[in-house]
Design an enzyme around this catalytic site. Structure first.
Site, PDB file in Angstrom:
ATOM      1  N   ARG A  34       0.826  -1.212   0.000  1.00  0.00           N
ATOM      2  CA  ARG A  34       0.000   0.000   0.000  1.00  0.00           C
ATOM      3  C   ARG A  34       0.862   1.266   0.000  1.00  0.00           C
ATOM      4  O   ARG A  34       0.439   2.296  -0.531  1.00  0.00           O
ATOM      5  CB  ARG A  34      -0.945  -0.005   1.213  1.00  0.00           C
ATOM      6  CG  ARG A  34      -2.146  -0.919   0.986  1.00  0.00           C
ATOM      7  CD  ARG A  34      -3.045  -0.969   2.190  1.00  0.00           C
ATOM      8  NE  ARG A  34      -4.345  -1.545   1.832  1.00  0.00           N
ATOM      9  CZ  ARG A  34      -5.236  -1.970   2.712  1.00  0.00           C
ATOM     10  NH1 ARG A  34      -4.981  -1.883   4.005  1.00  0.00           N
ATOM     11  NH2 ARG A  34      -6.389  -2.478   2.311  1.00  0.00           N
ATOM     12  N   LYS A 199     -12.282 -10.557   8.360  1.00  0.00           N
ATOM     13  CA  LYS A 199     -13.241  -9.489   8.666  1.00  0.00           C
ATOM     14  C   LYS A 199     -14.641  -9.875   8.187  1.00  0.00           C
ATOM     15  O   LYS A 199     -15.221  -9.212   7.316  1.00  0.00           O
ATOM     16  CB  LYS A 199     -12.794  -8.185   8.017  1.00  0.00           C
ATOM     17  CG  LYS A 199     -11.568  -7.568   8.669  1.00  0.00           C
ATOM     18  CD  LYS A 199     -11.283  -6.230   8.053  1.00  0.00           C
ATOM     19  CE  LYS A 199     -10.062  -5.566   8.638  1.00  0.00           C
ATOM     20  NZ  LYS A 199      -9.624  -4.439   7.789  1.00  0.00           N
ATOM     21  N   GLY A 352      -6.100  -5.742   1.576  1.00  0.00           N
ATOM     22  CA  GLY A 352      -4.750  -5.447   2.037  1.00  0.00           C
ATOM     23  C   GLY A 352      -4.009  -6.731   2.387  1.00  0.00           C
ATOM     24  O   GLY A 352      -2.856  -6.929   1.983  1.00  0.00           O
ATOM     25  N   GLY A 376     -12.538  -4.214   1.877  1.00  0.00           N
ATOM     26  CA  GLY A 376     -13.949  -3.837   1.942  1.00  0.00           C
ATOM     27  C   GLY A 376     -14.321  -2.860   0.831  1.00  0.00           C
ATOM     28  O   GLY A 376     -15.398  -2.959   0.237  1.00  0.00           O
TER      29      GLY A 376
HETATM   30  P1  ADP Z   1      -8.182  -8.519   3.536  1.00  0.00           P
HETATM   31  O1  ADP Z   1      -7.302  -7.536   4.264  1.00  0.00           O
HETATM   32  O2  ADP Z   1      -7.484  -9.131   2.365  1.00  0.00           O
HETATM   33  O3  ADP Z   1      -9.514  -7.924   3.167  1.00  0.00           O
HETATM   34  P2  ADP Z   1      -8.991  -9.745   6.044  1.00  0.00           P
HETATM   35  O4  ADP Z   1      -8.445  -8.575   6.761  1.00  0.00           O
HETATM   36  O5  ADP Z   1     -10.465  -9.942   6.065  1.00  0.00           O
HETATM   37  O6  ADP Z   1      -8.473  -9.750   4.523  1.00  0.00           O
HETATM   38  O7  ADP Z   1      -8.387 -11.090   6.629  1.00  0.00           O
HETATM   39  C1  ADP Z   1      -7.004 -11.398   6.624  1.00  0.00           C
HETATM   40  C2  ADP Z   1      -6.653 -12.251   7.818  1.00  0.00           C
HETATM   41  O8  ADP Z   1      -7.484 -13.389   7.871  1.00  0.00           O
HETATM   42  C3  ADP Z   1      -5.247 -12.787   7.786  1.00  0.00           C
HETATM   43  O9  ADP Z   1      -4.477 -12.122   8.755  1.00  0.00           O
HETATM   44  C4  ADP Z   1      -5.405 -14.283   8.118  1.00  0.00           C
HETATM   45  O10 ADP Z   1      -4.487 -14.755   9.080  1.00  0.00           O
HETATM   46  C5  ADP Z   1      -6.819 -14.338   8.655  1.00  0.00           C
HETATM   47  N1  ADP Z   1      -7.473 -15.662   8.522  1.00  0.00           N
HETATM   48  C6  ADP Z   1      -7.751 -16.328   7.403  1.00  0.00           C
HETATM   49  N2  ADP Z   1      -8.320 -17.524   7.675  1.00  0.00           N
HETATM   50  C7  ADP Z   1      -8.408 -17.595   9.026  1.00  0.00           C
HETATM   51  C8  ADP Z   1      -8.906 -18.584   9.944  1.00  0.00           C
HETATM   52  N3  ADP Z   1      -9.419 -19.735   9.517  1.00  0.00           N
HETATM   53  N4  ADP Z   1      -8.856 -18.299  11.263  1.00  0.00           N
HETATM   54  C9  ADP Z   1      -8.320 -17.150  11.709  1.00  0.00           C
HETATM   55  N5  ADP Z   1      -7.829 -16.180  10.900  1.00  0.00           N
HETATM   56  C10 ADP Z   1      -7.872 -16.404   9.574  1.00  0.00           C
HETATM   57 MG    MG Z   2      -7.257  -6.949   6.302  1.00  0.00          MG
END
Ligand code: ADP
Ligand code: MG
Length: 396
Positions: A34, A199, A352, A376
């Site tokens: 980023r 999230k 991210g 999001g």
């Molecule tokens: P992004 O930033 O790409 O939108 P999120 O912030 O929603 O994604 O999620 C990313 C996080 O999700 C990562 O840090 C990862 O460790 C966590 N994650 C993925 N699968 C699991 C799981 N089964 N249990 C706990 N954490 C998880």
């Molecule tokens: Mg994230």
């Protein structure tokens, strides 16, 4: 939409809202995607003689200063990438910010502390937000919106400040609108959406709309557990919030009606906790042990997801399939990334952490059709929703 090319910036104080919400590890930036994505706008402004004031948030501090969420590591990394040190004010709109801004020369750049150290930044109260936006606006003559990943938030620095200063979109925002825009018109089918990440509460509502546009939705990460619970499976200590299983059940019904296929993991990798040395095992999705948490999709699920991705015409992927930060739980995310690179589909990655994941696992942005910095925000954009940050640019 007005762009920074339309702004006369020489000698002007230009407040740039960037998205510098990057993952940290041991007080250092773990993935600078980023920050790199923000460089074109920042270097264009400084080389045109602007006095650049960069503002951003990091994590979710609770509306007051908290050293754990200081932007110091981000300022240090930005300085390395720019090839010159970046000064960080000790506050956002206080005496330090005012002094640093007053000391700026043409072509200079200063960063404000984490915007979320101020309660007004994220407040749902228009007046609170407005007061903070007034204070931010006082620091600058012009405003540039470049923090795409935060533009789905009606926050002071994203929305309200844009209404108070002459404003324009930065290069990252323009790139995002062009890249993600390819998912809002005529989509090459089959259209496969891959959802994961942590999230869930933030992203859950997107599924209702994705069911109407996607042919298949592959669900991994924490996002899978509401669905597995909706099917009556026990999910052990996997992350799951109250009420989410009922909502997931509604999505499964909706998908059955519209003929959209929701593909859930058939196996998961479980462990007592997400630690590097946790003993882990593969179990069927309907046999998660009581005191274990699902931390990645299993190998059978990864193969099934890859098989669905290969023949796709378009793929949108948001959210890692597991705790990719730990090698034991990175297999599902790697398999999905590899499937995207091996497919002829137009592939878009949003998020991210998802972007950080593919880079940490050895892939490069160039291997995909478009890698968005927004999680999001990208999800809302492809649903055709109006992002408050973009709306403010168009309104003003
Ligand atoms: P992004 O930033 O790409 O939108 P999120 O912030 O929603 O994604 O999620 C990313 C996080 O999700 C990562 O840090 C990862 O460790 C966590 N994650 C993925 N699968 C699991 C799981 N089964 N249990 C706990 N954490 C998880
Ligand atoms: Mg994230």
């Amino acid at each position: 939409m007005k762009t920074i090319d339309d702004l006369a910036v020489a000698g002007k104080r230009v407040l740039v809202r960037a998205d510098l919400n990057v993952p940290l590890e041991g007080g250092r930036v773990a993935d600078d995607g980023r920050i790199r994505a923000s460089l074109p706008t920042l270097t264009a402004l400084t080389s045109r003689g602007a006095k650049v004031i960069v503002c951003a948030h990091l994590g979710r501090p609770k509306g007051k200063p908290d050293p754990r969420y200081s932007l110091a590591p981000v300022a240090a990394r930005l300085g390395e990438l720019l090839g010159r040190p970046v000064k960080l004010a000790a506050d956002t709109v206080g005496p330090s910010a005012h002094a640093e801004v007053a000391a700026l020369r043409r072509g200079g750049l200063v960063m404000l502390e984490n915007l979320r150290f101020n309660e007004g930044e994220t407040s749902s109260d228009e007046e609170d937000r407005g007061l903070f936006a007034d204070q931010l606006a006082e620091l600058a003559d012009e405003y540039v919106a470049d923090g795409f990943g935060a533009m789905h938030r009606k926050h002071a620095s994203v929305y309200d400040v844009a209404l108070r200063l002459p404003c324009a979109a930065g290069y990252l925002v323009l790139a995002e609108v062009a890249g993600l825009g390819r998912l809002t018109g005529d989509i090459q089918r089959p259209y496969v959406v891959v959802l994961g990440g942590a999230k869930v509460a933030d992203k859950f509502s997107a599924i209702a709309s994705l069911i109407t546009t996607a042919d298949q939705i592959l669900v991994g990460g924490t996002m899978a557990f509401p669905f597995l619970a909706a099917k009556g499976y026990k999910v052990g200590t996997s992350r799951l919030e109250a009420g989410q299983a009922d909502i997931a059940a509604g999505y499964l019904e909706q998908a059955a009606r519209t003929g959209t296929e929701i593909v859930l993991p058939s196996d998961v990798i479980v462990a007592a906790e997400p630690a590097p040395d946790s003993p882990h095992q593969v179990v069927a999705a309907d046999a998660i042990p009581e005191h274990q948490a699902g931390l990645d999709i299993g190998p059978e699920s990864a193969a099934a997801f890859a098989a669905a991705i290969r023949p796709a015409g378009t793929v949108f992927w948001n959210g890692p399939m597991g705790v990719f930060e730990l090698p034991a739980f990175a297999g599902g995310t790697t398999a999905v990334a590899r499937a995207l690179t091996g497919s002829d589909a137009f592939t878009v990655i949003g998020g991210g952490d998802t972007g950080a994941a593919i880079r940490a696992l050895g892939f490069t942005d160039a291997m995909f059709g478009y890698v968005s910095t927004g999680g999001g925000a990208s999800l809302e954009f492809i649903q055709g929703k109006t992002l408050p940050g973009l709306a403010a640019l168009e309104e003003s």
